[in-house]
Every structure is written in structure tokens, then in C-alpha cells.
Scaffold this active site. Sequence first.
Site, short mmCIF file in Angstrom:
data_model
loop_
_atom_site.label_atom_id
_atom_site.label_comp_id
_atom_site.label_asym_id
_atom_site.label_seq_id
_atom_site.Cartn_x
_atom_site.Cartn_y
_atom_site.Cartn_z
N GLU A 1 0.83 -1.23 0.00
CA GLU A 1 0.00 0.00 0.00
C GLU A 1 0.86 1.26 0.00
OE1 GLU A 1 -3.31 -0.03 2.77
OE2 GLU A 1 -3.36 2.17 2.79
N LYS B 1 -7.54 -0.81 11.41
CA LYS B 1 -6.90 -1.18 10.15
C LYS B 1 -5.66 -0.30 9.95
CE LYS B 1 -6.10 -1.25 5.54
NZ LYS B 1 -5.22 -0.38 4.78
N ASP C 1 3.48 -14.67 11.56
CA ASP C 1 2.12 -15.02 11.12
C ASP C 1 1.19 -13.83 11.34
OD1 ASP C 1 -0.45 -15.99 10.85
OD2 ASP C 1 -0.09 -17.83 11.98
N HIS D 1 -1.99 10.35 0.33
CA HIS D 1 -2.20 9.03 -0.24
C HIS D 1 -2.19 9.08 -1.76
CE1 HIS D 1 -4.04 5.00 -0.22
NE2 HIS D 1 -3.55 4.96 1.00
C1 MEV Z 1 -5.87 3.50 5.22
O1 MEV Z 1 -5.09 2.37 4.80
C2 MEV Z 1 -5.86 3.62 6.74
C3 MEV Z 1 -6.74 4.72 7.33
O2 MEV Z 1 -8.07 4.57 6.86
C4 MEV Z 1 -6.66 4.60 8.82
C5 MEV Z 1 -7.63 5.48 9.58
O3 MEV Z 1 -8.69 5.84 9.05
O4 MEV Z 1 -7.33 5.76 10.77
C6 MEV Z 1 -6.27 6.08 6.88
#
Ligand code: MEV
Length: 428
Positions: free
Chosen positions: A85, A262, A278, A375
Site C-alpha cells: 500500500e 486497520k 504469522d 495518499h
Molecule cells: C488506510 O489504509 C488507513 C486509514 O483509513 C486509517 C484510519 O482511518 O485511521 C487512513
Amino acid sequence: MPGTFSFLFSGFSKLSHADRLARLIQMGALSPSDVDYLNQGGVQGFELAENLIENVIGYFQMPLGVATQFRINGVDYVIPMAVEETSIVAAASKTAKWVRENGTIQTQTLGDEIIGQIQVAKVKDFASFESRILENRDDLIQQANAEVAIGMVERGGGVQDLYVRRIPRGDGSDMAVVHVLLNACDAMGANLINQVCEFLKTPIEALTGERVTMCILSNLVDTKLTIARISLKGIDPQIAHDIAEASLFAQLDPYRAATNNKGVLNGIDPIAIATGNDWRAIEAGIHAFAARSGRYRSVTKWTSNGDELHGEFIAPVIVGTVGGVTKLHPTAKMGLDMMGIQSANQLAQIMAAVGLVQNLGALRALTSVGIIEGHMKLHIKNLAIGAGAIGDEALLVQKRLEKILLNTRRISMRNAVDALRDLRESRR
Ligand code: MEV
């Protein structure tokens, strides 16, 4: 080597590929033979793959980068991250720099036992089952240690405890589950705990007259937690306040908590992969721990006080630094050496720290410029290539997409396809 990397971190992202590798040798993070190994494309031949999985047809190659600027417990680290990513490595390094300039990262481990489960699906008499197990607890532990975990006992670990849980089946009958607690020292411990549980099946059946239905480890290791804490001082009070508010959102709302976590895992999984650990087990453990209260919550928490911001990560991060893939895969070994890892707890703490820093970077971006800027700027290159740009087209399409992003703050594959078509038409 506290503090010694500071000047070597400076300008790292602007270096050429070759200079980056040379800089890592200067830091002592890579050896010249590591660089040769990386330059020849890493693992050669299929023997390793054949030893790891079945029906092998090749390797799936993932980019391996390094996050810089990390100072954890006063020690500088270069962090290997295997991830696809865009912007994860850049965000980690940028945020680690902000933390290094304004505060500290401290970590610790709470507890040292992993959990195995032995199920009796429908116990005839729970009370008698439980008392038979508890009366023979020391003997069962001693047998398991002598027969299965002797090597671990020699390293200072082994089976430490056993207890019984009652799980009502909802029809008036009960399930009984024996929990086995084992200190796996620097191993992840999955194979060993599974062997211990399977070994205990026979003596437990003989002692209780009940039938054991299955044995397996639990990934919800609430008996061994990794903690990372960040304290920042002298930062913009508005930024501190907004990050704390974003954190409250993740604590109160499971929809937001899932995305928050995430983002934390964006920092943790790439290190797990780069060190041969793992990551599915880590993910399962962290998500289950996040839901332990009955509601899914954030595994991080940020609070602000004027120009101060304090963050904490608490969750199980179960990893190993000996045995398994960590031993077999040369890139995993290189990843561990790069950080000077001495123990599984040290690795878990670094992963927790990077997860918390990654979370801070995401919350800082989300509460200020938004996620698109950092991003998508980096993602533009992928869009241009994805649209089919070849040779010098890629750079020209990227330039066009950057302009669109600047003007509209939005960018998509459609823009890339249109930009490539326009470019090709203008060249006819
Ligand atoms: C994207 O890979 C991760 C985010 O969505 C985490 C978050 O929203 O805190 C930017």
C-alpha cells in the site's frame, strides 16, 4: 546505539536506490552481503517455497521498504516493512520524525503466557470434571513439560498453569474447556502449544471419563499484552485536540474503530511479513481483543491537554524470533538483524510502537489535510501505470494527474485513462 542514527536518517527518502542501501550499511542495519542478496532479487530457486507450502508455482513479490526516524525506548531503529500500500512507509517515517522531535515512545510487555484450549463439547458433569482437572493440575503440567515442552522448560518457559472454563450451551447442558497457559519464550509457540494440548487429551480423558473433542491454541491472548505509549509536548493545541476527538470517535463507534484499527495494522502487518511472522494470527488476536467487551473498540487511545498529546496501544502482538519461517527465510532473518532484535518481546514492542505511530499519522492527516493529499499524490504513479502508460508516457500522465488533483482535490483511474488518451492523441 541511542541517537547515533539521527543524521543518517536525514534526507533518506530522497536518496537513490543504491545510496539508500549504502546508507543502511553505514547505519549498521545491513551488511554488504545483505545488499548483494537484495540486489540479486532476494530468494533464488524454489527450495524455500517447497519447504514452506504445497503446490508451489513461484513467489509473490512484495516491495520491501524501511521506515526511518524511529526512536523507541531511547534507541534508534530502521524498521523493515513488506507492504504493497502506497504511503504507509512514508507516513510512518514522517510521523516518527514528528514524534522524535516532540516527545517519546515507550513500550512494555504485560504477561508472558500464550493460551491453548482443550474442548469437551458436552461435559456429563462439569463440577466433577473441573475438580478432577484441578486436583491433578500439577501432575498434568509436569507431564506436559516433561514429555512435550522440555526444550522450552530448559529455556526458562514451558507450561505454567491449567484452569477450566464452563460454557453454557444454552440447552441446560455445558461445554467444558481446559485452558493451558504456556510461556513460549522467544518462539511464537503455536506448534508447541498445539502439541501440548493434543498430548494432554489422553490423560484428561483417562482422569475424567469425558471425551475431548478438539485441541487448538487461542489467538485471543489476553494473557500477554504489548503496550506502546507516545507522549508529545509543545505541539499545536488544535492538532492535539482534534486527534483526541478522532480517537474518541474510534472508541465510541465500531464503524470507525474498524478503520482506525486497520490503520494501526498498517504499521504492524508489514513488520510481521518482513520478519516471517504469522500476520493472520496477529490480526485475529488484535481484532478479538478489540471486541473483548462485547463491542468492537479501538486498540489505541489518544488524550490531549493543551499542547500535550498522549497515546496508548494495548493488545496482544504474538510473534516469534526463533523457529518457523523466521529461521528459514533469509529475508526474514535480515529483517530481524536490521533491527538488532534480541527477543520476541522486543519485536512485539517495536510492532506496537510502529502501529501507534501509524495511527497517529493517519489521525493527524484525517483531522487536517485529509487522507487524499498524502495518499493519492503517491498513488498517482500507480494510476498512470494502471491506465497503461509506458515509457515516457508515465511521467507525463503523472504530471497531468497532479494538476487535476491540485485543482479538484480528486483523482481517479478515469482521469488517468483520459489523460493517457489525450496524450496519445496529441502525439499523433
Ligand atoms: C488506510 O489504509 C488507513 C486509514 O483509513 C486509517 C484510519 O482511518 O485511521 C487512513
